[in-house]
Write an enzyme that holds these catalytic residues in place. Sequence first.
Site, PDB file in Angstrom:
ATOM      1  N   GLN A 101      25.806  22.057  13.801  1.00  0.00           N
ATOM      2  CA  GLN A 101      26.391  22.401  14.985  1.00  0.00           C
ATOM      3  C   GLN A 101      26.488  23.687  15.319  1.00  0.00           C
ATOM      4  O   GLN A 101      26.887  24.611  14.211  1.00  0.00           O
ATOM      5  CB  GLN A 101      27.203  21.593  15.617  1.00  0.00           C
ATOM      6  CG  GLN A 101      28.550  21.618  15.059  1.00  0.00           C
ATOM      7  CD  GLN A 101      29.511  20.316  15.317  1.00  0.00           C
ATOM      8  OE1 GLN A 101      29.589  19.958  16.183  1.00  0.00           O
ATOM      9  NE2 GLN A 101      30.206  20.175  14.276  1.00  0.00           N
ATOM     10  N   TYR A 120      44.856  15.401  26.547  1.00  0.00           N
ATOM     11  CA  TYR A 120      44.052  14.497  25.990  1.00  0.00           C
ATOM     12  C   TYR A 120      44.478  14.058  24.783  1.00  0.00           C
ATOM     13  O   TYR A 120      44.170  12.800  24.370  1.00  0.00           O
ATOM     14  CB  TYR A 120      42.626  15.666  25.618  1.00  0.00           C
ATOM     15  CG  TYR A 120      41.588  14.839  24.747  1.00  0.00           C
ATOM     16  CD1 TYR A 120      40.806  14.280  25.519  1.00  0.00           C
ATOM     17  CD2 TYR A 120      41.586  14.949  23.348  1.00  0.00           C
ATOM     18  CE1 TYR A 120      39.527  13.636  24.561  1.00  0.00           C
ATOM     19  CE2 TYR A 120      40.664  14.486  22.706  1.00  0.00           C
ATOM     20  CZ  TYR A 120      39.547  13.751  23.121  1.00  0.00           C
ATOM     21  OH  TYR A 120      38.571  12.976  22.526  1.00  0.00           O
ATOM     22  N   GLU A 145      36.369  14.075   8.756  1.00  0.00           N
ATOM     23  CA  GLU A 145      35.526  15.212   9.557  1.00  0.00           C
ATOM     24  C   GLU A 145      34.447  15.580   8.795  1.00  0.00           C
ATOM     25  O   GLU A 145      34.478  15.922   7.640  1.00  0.00           O
ATOM     26  CB  GLU A 145      36.736  15.971  10.047  1.00  0.00           C
ATOM     27  CG  GLU A 145      35.857  17.511  10.552  1.00  0.00           C
ATOM     28  CD  GLU A 145      35.151  17.092  11.782  1.00  0.00           C
ATOM     29  OE1 GLU A 145      33.825  17.633  11.784  1.00  0.00           O
ATOM     30  OE2 GLU A 145      35.687  16.516  12.830  1.00  0.00           O
ATOM     31  N   ASP A 156      30.868  12.427   6.307  1.00  0.00           N
ATOM     32  CA  ASP A 156      30.353  11.383   7.278  1.00  0.00           C
ATOM     33  C   ASP A 156      31.110  10.174   7.478  1.00  0.00           C
ATOM     34  O   ASP A 156      31.205   9.358   6.270  1.00  0.00           O
ATOM     35  CB  ASP A 156      28.711  11.205   6.941  1.00  0.00           C
ATOM     36  CG  ASP A 156      28.090  10.362   7.779  1.00  0.00           C
ATOM     37  OD1 ASP A 156      28.615   9.858   8.983  1.00  0.00           O
ATOM     38  OD2 ASP A 156      26.729  10.400   7.820  1.00  0.00           O
ATOM     39  N   CYS A 157      31.545   9.887   8.572  1.00  0.00           N
ATOM     40  CA  CYS A 157      32.124   8.795   8.729  1.00  0.00           C
ATOM     41  C   CYS A 157      31.715   7.331   8.608  1.00  0.00           C
ATOM     42  O   CYS A 157      32.475   6.363   8.008  1.00  0.00           O
ATOM     43  CB  CYS A 157      33.092   8.835  10.292  1.00  0.00           C
ATOM     44  SG  CYS A 157      32.015   8.452  11.505  1.00  0.00           S
ATOM     45  N   ASP A 195      37.358  10.260  17.730  1.00  0.00           N
ATOM     46  CA  ASP A 195      37.334  11.433  18.367  1.00  0.00           C
ATOM     47  C   ASP A 195      35.962  12.181  18.074  1.00  0.00           C
ATOM     48  O   ASP A 195      35.863  13.324  18.060  1.00  0.00           O
ATOM     49  CB  ASP A 195      38.384  12.386  18.000  1.00  0.00           C
ATOM     50  CG  ASP A 195      38.580  13.573  19.023  1.00  0.00           C
ATOM     51  OD1 ASP A 195      38.324  13.177  19.971  1.00  0.00           O
ATOM     52  OD2 ASP A 195      39.063  14.300  18.580  1.00  0.00           O
ATOM     53  N   GLU A 229      37.707  17.978  35.140  1.00  0.00           N
ATOM     54  CA  GLU A 229      37.045  16.950  35.692  1.00  0.00           C
ATOM     55  C   GLU A 229      37.897  15.757  35.100  1.00  0.00           C
ATOM     56  O   GLU A 229      38.578  15.662  34.165  1.00  0.00           O
ATOM     57  CB  GLU A 229      35.703  16.600  35.359  1.00  0.00           C
ATOM     58  CG  GLU A 229      35.242  16.674  33.874  1.00  0.00           C
ATOM     59  CD  GLU A 229      33.907  16.698  33.287  1.00  0.00           C
ATOM     60  OE1 GLU A 229      33.104  16.275  34.328  1.00  0.00           O
ATOM     61  OE2 GLU A 229      33.322  17.175  32.429  1.00  0.00           O
TER      62      GLU A 229
END
Length: 382
Positions: A148, A177, A220, A255-256, A276, A353
């Site tokens: 990403q 949060y 992660e 990778d989870c 998350d 929001e």
Amino acid sequence: MAAARHSTLDFMLGAKADGETILKGLQSIFQEQGMVESVHTWQDHGYLATYTNKNGSFANLRIYPHGLVLLDFQSYDGDAQGREEINSILNKVEERMKELSQDSTRRVKRLPPIVRGGAIDRYWPTADGRLVEYDIDEVVYDEDSPYQNIKILHSKQFGNILILSGDVNLAESDLAYTRAIMGSGKEDYTGKDVLILGGGDGGILCEIVKLKPKMVTMVEIDQMVIDGCKKYMRKTCGDVLDNLKGDCYQVLIEDCIPVLKRYAKEGREFDYVINDLTAVPISTSPEEDSTWEFLRLILDLSMKVLKQDGKYFTQGNCVNLTEALSLYEEQLGRLYCPVEFSKEIVCVPSYLELYPLTMTDTVLPDQSTQVNLKPIKKFKSQ
């Protein structure tokens, strides 16, 4: 970096627009700037006048017969004198329109200029598609990982903000949060085993290790998120990301999904699983969107590693995306074991929001209906 400045001025007249009168009345304002006029007209659709300047700036004046008059002005943003000239033109147009309409204008709206192509991108959409201009004044970090694009931008109001592939993830202001996805202060993590899926900003890990858990495992996939956040999001993560192992935590760069499958096969269970990873997708076609399948897989695997009296927390999406949230609830009904859930709404400062976050807790099963299945899990939302 060269950028374009886009200014707008809108009028909603109280009567039908007399296009010819408006064009003639405003013509001198643009002529004074040495702008060349080009007019297009349609019998039933009004007028479009374009004014071009030799410095490259231009204006479009659109006059709709029913009374809507729109002026769009685009120019080079780096020219301070040019900005003053445009503001002067807009002021003159506004005053002239009041005279031409004889004060029958119902509404005049001038929005703050939009700067397009600037070195700092201040415009980011909300989850439900509304445009927000943040008070960004610095690009702190901007890197592409194998997974990403990772940006950390500084906001005067929210502190540093983590943005992953164009999605606002978390700001230093967003402790609400983190607290909500941990159970809003209602949970006792003392001596507990906790699994965090994602959470590369380190916020959840930082807060949980303060509560004396037995062990926290964070999974992660993107090391570069951790690298950026441990340097530029320290108000969120503290020092927990400085090392991948601590007295009561470990961070796995993996990778989870394979990790969850491995834990399920080994029979390893946790008191808490905190997801998350991603918000509820906006797509309303779950059978066509692999993200829904991904979410359901994560849910199924998480249930398999959750203790019978354990709890599961995750996020939802913007409360305005009611259809997407309803589809998420449908996914809960398609898990390998039956679940129950409820919802609670949280205000996350930098999101601008309301956001639902989800909590799951488990109850004893009816053994006669749970052959070869895990216990019934209760889902609640925070």
